[in-house]
Design an enzyme around this catalytic site. Sequence first.
Site, PDB file in Angstrom:
ATOM      1  N   ASP A   1       0.715  -1.201   0.310  1.00 18.67           N
ATOM      2  CA  ASP A   1       0.014   0.325  -0.252  1.00 18.67           C
ATOM      3  C   ASP A   1       1.102   1.108  -0.296  1.00 18.67           C
ATOM      4  O   ASP A   1       2.355   1.449   0.534  1.00 18.67           O
ATOM      5  CB  ASP A   1      -1.316  -0.280   1.389  1.00 18.67           C
ATOM      6  CG  ASP A   1      -1.957   0.333   1.096  1.00 18.67           C
ATOM      7  OD1 ASP A   1      -2.074   1.186   0.073  1.00 18.67           O
ATOM      8  OD2 ASP A   1      -2.834   1.302   2.150  1.00 18.67           O
ATOM      9  N   GLY A   2       0.128   1.966  -0.769  1.00 19.72           N
ATOM     10  CA  GLY A   2       0.865   3.403  -0.521  1.00 19.72           C
ATOM     11  C   GLY A   2       1.266   4.322  -1.707  1.00 19.72           C
ATOM     12  O   GLY A   2       2.404   5.391  -1.944  1.00 19.72           O
ATOM     13  N   ASN A   3       1.324   2.833  -2.786  1.00 20.24           N
ATOM     14  CA  ASN A   3       2.022   4.183  -4.247  1.00 20.24           C
ATOM     15  C   ASN A   3       1.626   5.189  -4.323  1.00 20.24           C
ATOM     16  O   ASN A   3       2.227   5.974  -5.349  1.00 20.24           O
ATOM     17  CB  ASN A   3       1.782   3.170  -4.935  1.00 20.24           C
ATOM     18  CG  ASN A   3       2.253   1.619  -5.362  1.00 20.24           C
ATOM     19  OD1 ASN A   3       3.302   1.395  -4.138  1.00 20.24           O
ATOM     20  ND2 ASN A   3       2.113   0.393  -5.567  1.00 20.24           N
ATOM     21  N   GLY A   4      -0.182   5.411  -4.398  1.00 18.37           N
ATOM     22  CA  GLY A   4      -0.446   6.598  -4.963  1.00 18.37           C
ATOM     23  C   GLY A   4      -0.163   8.038  -3.636  1.00 18.37           C
ATOM     24  O   GLY A   4       0.382   9.209  -5.020  1.00 18.37           O
ATOM     25  N   ARG A   5      -0.419   7.508  -2.707  1.00 16.27           N
ATOM     26  CA  ARG A   5       0.499   8.835  -1.552  1.00 16.27           C
ATOM     27  C   ARG A   5       1.709   8.953  -2.651  1.00 16.27           C
ATOM     28  O   ARG A   5       2.249  10.293  -2.022  1.00 16.27           O
ATOM     29  CB  ARG A   5       0.448   8.297  -0.506  1.00 16.27           C
ATOM     30  CG  ARG A   5      -1.396   8.115   0.022  1.00 16.27           C
ATOM     31  CD  ARG A   5      -1.117   8.503   1.785  1.00 16.27           C
ATOM     32  NE  ARG A   5      -2.016   6.477   0.938  1.00 16.27           N
ATOM     33  CZ  ARG A   5      -1.528   6.031   2.175  1.00 16.27           C
ATOM     34  NH1 ARG A   5      -1.424   6.071   3.781  1.00 16.27           N
ATOM     35  NH2 ARG A   5      -2.445   4.375   2.352  1.00 16.27           N
TER      36      ARG A   5
ATOM     37  N   GLU B   1     -11.886  -4.832  -4.821  1.00 18.19           N
ATOM     38  CA  GLU B   1     -12.569  -3.607  -4.913  1.00 18.19           C
ATOM     39  C   GLU B   1     -11.473  -2.616  -5.768  1.00 18.19           C
ATOM     40  O   GLU B   1     -12.584  -1.780  -5.467  1.00 18.19           O
ATOM     41  CB  GLU B   1     -12.398  -3.215  -3.240  1.00 18.19           C
ATOM     42  CG  GLU B   1     -13.239  -3.672  -2.399  1.00 18.19           C
ATOM     43  CD  GLU B   1     -13.023  -5.497  -2.005  1.00 18.19           C
ATOM     44  OE1 GLU B   1     -11.566  -5.465  -2.166  1.00 18.19           O
ATOM     45  OE2 GLU B   1     -14.124  -6.439  -2.382  1.00 18.19           O
ATOM     46  N   ASN B   2     -10.678  -3.150  -5.957  1.00 17.77           N
ATOM     47  CA  ASN B   2     -10.083  -1.800  -7.131  1.00 17.77           C
ATOM     48  C   ASN B   2     -10.702  -1.486  -8.440  1.00 17.77           C
ATOM     49  O   ASN B   2     -10.152  -0.173  -8.745  1.00 17.77           O
ATOM     50  CB  ASN B   2      -7.856  -1.892  -7.302  1.00 17.77           C
ATOM     51  CG  ASN B   2      -7.911  -3.064  -6.322  1.00 17.77           C
ATOM     52  OD1 ASN B   2      -6.333  -3.069  -5.735  1.00 17.77           O
ATOM     53  ND2 ASN B   2      -8.073  -1.494  -5.042  1.00 17.77           N
TER      54      ASN B   2
ATOM     55  N   ARG C   1     -11.427   2.479  -8.365  1.00 17.55           N
ATOM     56  CA  ARG C   1     -11.153   3.485  -9.384  1.00 17.55           C
ATOM     57  C   ARG C   1     -10.522   3.624 -10.109  1.00 17.55           C
ATOM     58  O   ARG C   1     -12.197   3.392 -10.949  1.00 17.55           O
ATOM     59  CB  ARG C   1      -9.099   3.024  -8.930  1.00 17.55           C
ATOM     60  CG  ARG C   1      -8.864   2.528  -7.674  1.00 17.55           C
ATOM     61  CD  ARG C   1      -7.451   1.857  -7.381  1.00 17.55           C
ATOM     62  NE  ARG C   1      -6.966   1.770  -5.878  1.00 17.55           N
ATOM     63  CZ  ARG C   1      -6.330   1.918  -5.615  1.00 17.55           C
ATOM     64  NH1 ARG C   1      -5.177   2.643  -6.252  1.00 17.55           N
ATOM     65  NH2 ARG C   1      -6.170   2.091  -4.271  1.00 17.55           N
TER      66      ARG C   1
ATOM     67  N   ARG D   1       2.165  -4.750   6.210  1.00 15.00           N
ATOM     68  CA  ARG D   1       1.195  -3.776   5.379  1.00 15.00           C
ATOM     69  C   ARG D   1       2.277  -2.279   5.506  1.00 15.00           C
ATOM     70  O   ARG D   1       2.345  -2.182   6.527  1.00 15.00           O
ATOM     71  CB  ARG D   1      -0.444  -4.057   5.768  1.00 15.00           C
ATOM     72  CG  ARG D   1      -1.457  -2.520   4.871  1.00 15.00           C
ATOM     73  CD  ARG D   1      -2.686  -2.911   5.374  1.00 15.00           C
ATOM     74  NE  ARG D   1      -2.962  -2.035   4.007  1.00 15.00           N
ATOM     75  CZ  ARG D   1      -4.354  -1.639   4.132  1.00 15.00           C
ATOM     76  NH1 ARG D   1      -5.193  -2.452   4.621  1.00 15.00           N
ATOM     77  NH2 ARG D   1      -4.673  -0.613   2.968  1.00 15.00           N
TER      78      ARG D   1
ATOM     79  N   GLU E   1       0.865 -13.885  12.158  1.00  9.10           N
ATOM     80  CA  GLU E   1       1.546 -12.422  12.498  1.00  9.10           C
ATOM     81  C   GLU E   1       0.916 -11.266  11.823  1.00  9.10           C
ATOM     82  O   GLU E   1       1.303 -11.393  10.338  1.00  9.10           O
ATOM     83  CB  GLU E   1       3.054 -12.436  12.943  1.00  9.10           C
ATOM     84  CG  GLU E   1       3.027 -13.799  13.887  1.00  9.10           C
ATOM     85  CD  GLU E   1       2.483 -13.533  15.314  1.00  9.10           C
ATOM     86  OE1 GLU E   1       2.622 -12.577  15.205  1.00  9.10           O
ATOM     87  OE2 GLU E   1       2.224 -14.521  15.821  1.00  9.10           O
TER      88      GLU E   1
HETATM   89  C1  FPP Z   1      -1.929   0.270  -3.410  1.00  7.06           C
HETATM   90  O1  FPP Z   1      -1.237   1.665  -3.744  1.00  7.06           O
HETATM   91  C2  FPP Z   1      -1.196  -0.761  -4.786  1.00  7.06           C
HETATM   92  C3  FPP Z   1      -1.942  -1.264  -5.387  1.00  7.06           C
HETATM   93  C4  FPP Z   1      -3.599  -1.241  -5.693  1.00  7.06           C
HETATM   94  C5  FPP Z   1      -1.109  -1.779  -6.587  1.00  7.06           C
HETATM   95  C6  FPP Z   1      -0.280  -2.417  -6.424  1.00  7.06           C
HETATM   96  C7  FPP Z   1       0.631  -3.148  -7.652  1.00  7.06           C
HETATM   97  C8  FPP Z   1       2.077  -3.098  -7.551  1.00  7.06           C
HETATM   98  C9  FPP Z   1       2.866  -2.680  -6.050  1.00  7.06           C
HETATM   99  C10 FPP Z   1       2.321  -2.956  -8.926  1.00  7.06           C
HETATM  100  C11 FPP Z   1       3.103  -3.913  -8.880  1.00  7.06           C
HETATM  101  C12 FPP Z   1       3.149  -4.945  -8.873  1.00  7.06           C
HETATM  102  C13 FPP Z   1       3.179  -5.953  -9.782  1.00  7.06           C
HETATM  103  C14 FPP Z   1       2.682  -7.552  -9.078  1.00  7.06           C
HETATM  104  C15 FPP Z   1       3.723  -5.889 -10.775  1.00  7.06           C
HETATM  105  P1  FPP Z   1      -2.795   2.695  -3.585  1.00  7.06           P
HETATM  106  O2  FPP Z   1      -2.119   3.025  -4.939  1.00  7.06           O
HETATM  107  O3  FPP Z   1      -3.214   2.503  -3.276  1.00  7.06           O
HETATM  108  O4  FPP Z   1      -1.836   3.862  -3.123  1.00  7.06           O
HETATM  109  P2  FPP Z   1      -2.628   4.745  -1.691  1.00  7.06           P
HETATM  110  O5  FPP Z   1      -3.055   4.370  -0.937  1.00  7.06           O
HETATM  111  O6  FPP Z   1      -1.540   5.613  -1.122  1.00  7.06           O
HETATM  112  O7  FPP Z   1      -3.657   5.470  -2.343  1.00  7.06           O
END
Ligand code: FPP
Length: 244
Positions: free
Chosen positions: A22-26, A69-70, A73, A190, A209
Site C-alpha cells: 500500500d501507499g503507491n498513490g500517496r 475492490e480496486n 478506481r 502492510r 502475525e
Molecule cells: C496500493 O497502493 C497498491 C495497488 C492497488 C497496486 C499494487 C501494485 C503494484 C505494487 C504494482 C506492481 C505489482 C506487480 C505485480 C507488477 P495505493 O494505490 O492504494 O496507494 P494509496 O493508498 O497511497 O493511494
Amino acid sequence: MATDEQKVTPGTGPRHVACIMDGNGRWATSRGRPRLFGHHMGARRVKEIVRACPDHGVKYLTIFAFSTENWKRTQSEVAGLMKLFRRYIQREARDLLAEGVRVRFIGDRVRLDDKLVRLMDELELLTSRNDRVHLTIALNYGGRDELGRATKRLAAEVAAGRLSPADVDETTLARFLDTHFLPDPDLVIRTSGEARISNFLLWQSAYAEYEFIDTLWPDFTKAEFARVLGGFGARDRRFGAVTA
Ligand code: FPP
C-alpha cells in the site's frame, strides 16, 4: 545480499510472507507525480523483495497486486495498472525463470482481459519447474470472493454426488480455495501506516502475525524487509495453545 546481522536464523524466520503493498498513490502524489508513477516504482520494489527472499529463508511470497475492490478506481488508473501487469510479465519472465522463481496467480480471472490472462497462464507454465522462491500474485483477488467461489464449487461437487456433506470440513474447503497449493502465511506485512487487512487472505491468515509499517511501498527496501523479518523470530506464536 543481506549482511550477517540482518539475516534471520534458519528455522526462526517466516517461511511464507504476504504483503499488502500500500501507499503507491500517496508516494507519487507527494512528489507531484501521477499515481501510476507510484505503481511503476512499486513494481521495482517487488523485484527487489522477491530477490531478497532466499537470503532470509522465505520460500513463499504472496503479494496483493489488485483487489476485487480496486475496480472502483478511475478507469485510467485501472487501465494503467492492467497495462503495468502485462508489461511486468513480459519484461520479467526471463529473469524470474533464471532466478528460480515459480510464479502463480490467485484471484478471479473472469473479469481480466484475455491478453493478460494468456500472459499469466504462460508465465505459470514457464516457471512451473522452479522451486527456489514461490511468488504468488493476487490479481482481482478478494478473500470473500475467493470463499464464495470455493463454496460454489464445493456445493456443485456435493450436488453431483461426488462429495458427501458429512465429509466437508476445514481441510475440504481449503482444497477449493485459490491458495490450495500454498501453506498459510506466517507473516502479513502492510505498508503505508494503514492497519487493515482489506479482504486479503482472510481464511489463510487465521494465525498469521501482522506487521503494519509506516513506510510507503515504493520506499520499502530489502533492508527494511530484513528488519521486519528479523523481528519475527522474537514473536511467541502459540496458535491458540499455551507456551510451555
Ligand atoms: C496500493 O497502493 C497498491 C495497488 C492497488 C497496486 C499494487 C501494485 C503494484 C505494487 C504494482 C506492481 C505489482 C506487480 C505485480 C507488477 P495505493 O494505490 O492504494 O496507494 P494509496 O493508498 O497511497 O493511494
